[in-house]
Scaffold this motif. Structure first.
Motif, PDB file in Angstrom:
ATOM      1  N   ARG A  12       0.831  -1.217   0.000  1.00  9.19           N
ATOM      2  CA  ARG A  12       0.000   0.000   0.000  1.00  9.19           C
ATOM      3  C   ARG A  12       0.864   1.264   0.000  1.00  9.19           C
ATOM      4  N   TYR A  38       1.050  11.408  -9.899  1.00  8.73           N
ATOM      5  CA  TYR A  38       0.059  11.869 -10.877  1.00  8.73           C
ATOM      6  C   TYR A  38      -0.449  13.266 -10.516  1.00  8.73           C
ATOM      7  N   TRP A  44      -6.076  14.309 -11.792  1.00  6.40           N
ATOM      8  CA  TRP A  44      -6.140  12.909 -12.229  1.00  6.40           C
ATOM      9  C   TRP A  44      -6.403  12.005 -11.018  1.00  6.40           C
ATOM     10  N   ARG A  89      -9.954  11.942  -9.783  1.00  5.67           N
ATOM     11  CA  ARG A  89     -10.868  11.165 -10.606  1.00  5.67           C
ATOM     12  C   ARG A  89     -10.593   9.655 -10.513  1.00  5.67           C
ATOM     13  N   TYR A  90      -9.300   9.281 -10.622  1.00  2.37           N
ATOM     14  CA  TYR A  90      -8.983   7.841 -10.740  1.00  2.37           C
ATOM     15  C   TYR A  90      -8.226   7.273  -9.532  1.00  2.37           C
ATOM     16  N   ILE A  94      -8.682   6.393  -6.303  1.00  3.36           N
ATOM     17  CA  ILE A  94      -9.119   5.260  -5.463  1.00  3.36           C
ATOM     18  C   ILE A  94      -9.056   3.955  -6.250  1.00  3.36           C
ATOM     19  N   GLU A  95      -9.627   3.974  -7.447  1.00  2.64           N
ATOM     20  CA  GLU A  95      -9.668   2.727  -8.236  1.00  2.64           C
ATOM     21  C   GLU A  95      -8.274   2.329  -8.723  1.00  2.64           C
ATOM     22  N   PHE A  96      -7.425   3.351  -9.031  1.00  4.78           N
ATOM     23  CA  PHE A  96      -6.076   3.040  -9.499  1.00  4.78           C
ATOM     24  C   PHE A  96      -5.252   2.439  -8.365  1.00  4.78           C
ATOM     25  N   GLU A  97      -5.441   2.960  -7.157  1.00  2.00           N
ATOM     26  CA  GLU A  97      -4.731   2.402  -6.003  1.00  2.00           C
ATOM     27  C   GLU A  97      -5.170   0.946  -5.786  1.00  2.00           C
ATOM     28  N   ALA A  98      -6.475   0.693  -5.947  1.00  2.00           N
ATOM     29  CA  ALA A  98      -6.972  -0.687  -5.792  1.00  2.00           C
ATOM     30  C   ALA A  98      -6.314  -1.604  -6.827  1.00  2.00           C
ATOM     31  N   LEU A  99      -6.159  -1.085  -8.057  1.00  2.00           N
ATOM     32  CA  LEU A  99      -5.517  -1.895  -9.106  1.00  2.00           C
ATOM     33  C   LEU A  99      -4.042  -2.159  -8.759  1.00  2.00           C
ATOM     34  N   LEU A 140      -2.737  -2.326  -5.848  1.00  2.00           N
ATOM     35  CA  LEU A 140      -2.665  -3.305  -4.753  1.00  2.00           C
ATOM     36  C   LEU A 140      -2.844  -4.732  -5.282  1.00  2.00           C
ATOM     37  N   ASP A 141      -3.587  -4.858  -6.385  1.00  2.00           N
ATOM     38  CA  ASP A 141      -3.787  -6.182  -7.004  1.00  2.00           C
ATOM     39  C   ASP A 141      -2.633  -6.576  -7.916  1.00  2.00           C
ATOM     40  N   THR A 142      -1.775  -5.594  -8.259  1.00  2.31           N
ATOM     41  CA  THR A 142      -0.685  -5.849  -9.213  1.00  2.31           C
ATOM     42  C   THR A 142       0.523  -6.420  -8.484  1.00  2.31           C
TER      43      THR A 142
END
Lengths: 113, 224
Positions: free
Chosen positions: B3, B13, B17, B20-21, B23-28, B30-32
């Motif tokens: 994290r 970023y 940016w 807009r993105y 929260i979802e980019f951080e989630a991605l 964390l999955d990477t």
């Protein structure tokens, strides 16, 4: 950044590169139904053997959303799924038809040679 | 990916940016799976987004920004060069006056100093070495919402070249000895190690200019 990595090649296939047009790959992935980022990466890997990096994927998503070719859906916890719009479907179809014509023409030339 | 690393990368970023993105980019992220390839991919993409964000101001520009947008050729060359000239002028004045105050018997002020001469000459030295850095900060501050990066880049190159080539000479031979003579020159060297030294100096200046900018970009959320 348009880089992709971890390309999966079929056994014996020479490594001549791979298809790398992230916006088109994202559109093609979403054509099968809404997906969030991680699901898109996995789907694209399965579709053509190209693993998009996270930055590349979200760069493509941002561009596609600006052009209204994809749209966000309600977030599922922290992951937000996207779906292709009608305009995005038309663009994808047009691009794929162009690629198909190109592929056919190229293969025909190979047959002649 | 951990994290902490994901959040650090996200801060590269632009803020619009991230809003807009983020929260979802951080989630991605964390999955990477963690790896240099993923980190490099995100860093490069963040740079691309920063370059793109130059052309999309989020708020109405203030007076300084509107001048930078209307006349970038002037705002990114004249004020930085004026700042350089002012700093160099003050530094030379301090050197000259310190020479007469603290070292009146010596032929050069470039010698070992003691007592109050240390902070006095130190002030001049700070101004001399800091001149290109202060000018670079002006350029970064003024270029926050510019539509293109060419003029800020030209300004930065001018400032860095001037900063690396500037050198000070002092002697008592050119004028009546009581006055002493101090000159500022911008000259190319001839020794084999000259270029190496200048490149190193340029890197130091560029780093000093960039550090506050990176610190601001990577500031913790509590300071936003």
């Amino acid at each position: 950044m348009r880089s992709t990595r971890h390309v999966v090649y079929a056994a014996g296939e020479p490594e001549l590169g791979h298809y790398s047009d992230p916006p088109l790959l994202v559109l093609a992935s979403l054509a099968a139904g809404p997906k969030h980022g991680h699901a898109m990466i996995e789907d694209i890997l399965e579709l053509c053997g190209t693993r998009l990096g996270p930055g590349t994927l979200y760069g493509a998503i941002a561009r596609l959303e600006q052009q209204r070719w994809i749209e966000p859906l309600a977030a599922d916890e922290r992951r937000r799924p996207y779906r292709i719009t009608a305009q995005g479907s038309r663009v994808l179809r047009a691009r794929l038809e162009t690629l198909q014509r190109f592929a056919r023409a190229g293969l025909r030339r190979l047959e002649i040679a | 990916m951990k994290r902490g690393i994901a959040r650090l990368l996200l801060r590269l970023y632009p803020s619009s940016w991230r809003q807009r993105y983020g929260i979802e980019f951080e989630a991605l992220l964390l999955d990477t799976p963690a790896g240099w390839g993923s980190v490099l991919n995100v860093v490069c993409s963040a740079l691309v987004e920063r370059i793109r964000s130059f052309g999309h101001p989020v708020q109405e520009p203030d007076r300084l920004e509107s001048w930078c947008i209307r006349a970038p050729w002037a705002m990114f060359t004249l004020p930085p060069l004026a700042c350089l000239a002012l700093c160099y002028g003050l530094a030379l004045a301090i050197l000259w006056s310190g020479w007469h105050l603290f070292l009146p018997q010596l032929d050069s002020p470039f010698t070992k100093i003691h007592g109050w001469a240390i902070p006095y000459f130190g002030m001049g030295k700070t101004l001399f070495l800091g001149a290109p850095i202060f000018s670079g900060w002006w350029i970064l501050l003024a270029s926050r919402r510019l539509t293109h990066v060419s003029w800020p880049l030209i300004g930065l190159v001018l400032v860095i070249v001037a900063g690396t080539l500037a050198s000070v000479h002092a002697d008592r031979s050119a004028l009546p000895a009581a006055f002493g003579h101090i000159r500022l020159t911008f000259e190319l060297g001839t020794s084999p190690h000259w270029l190496e030294g200048q490149v190193l100096h340029a890197v130091v200046i560029l780093t000093a200019i960039a550090i506050p900018w990176f610190s601001w970009q990577l500031r913790p959320p509590s300071l936003r």
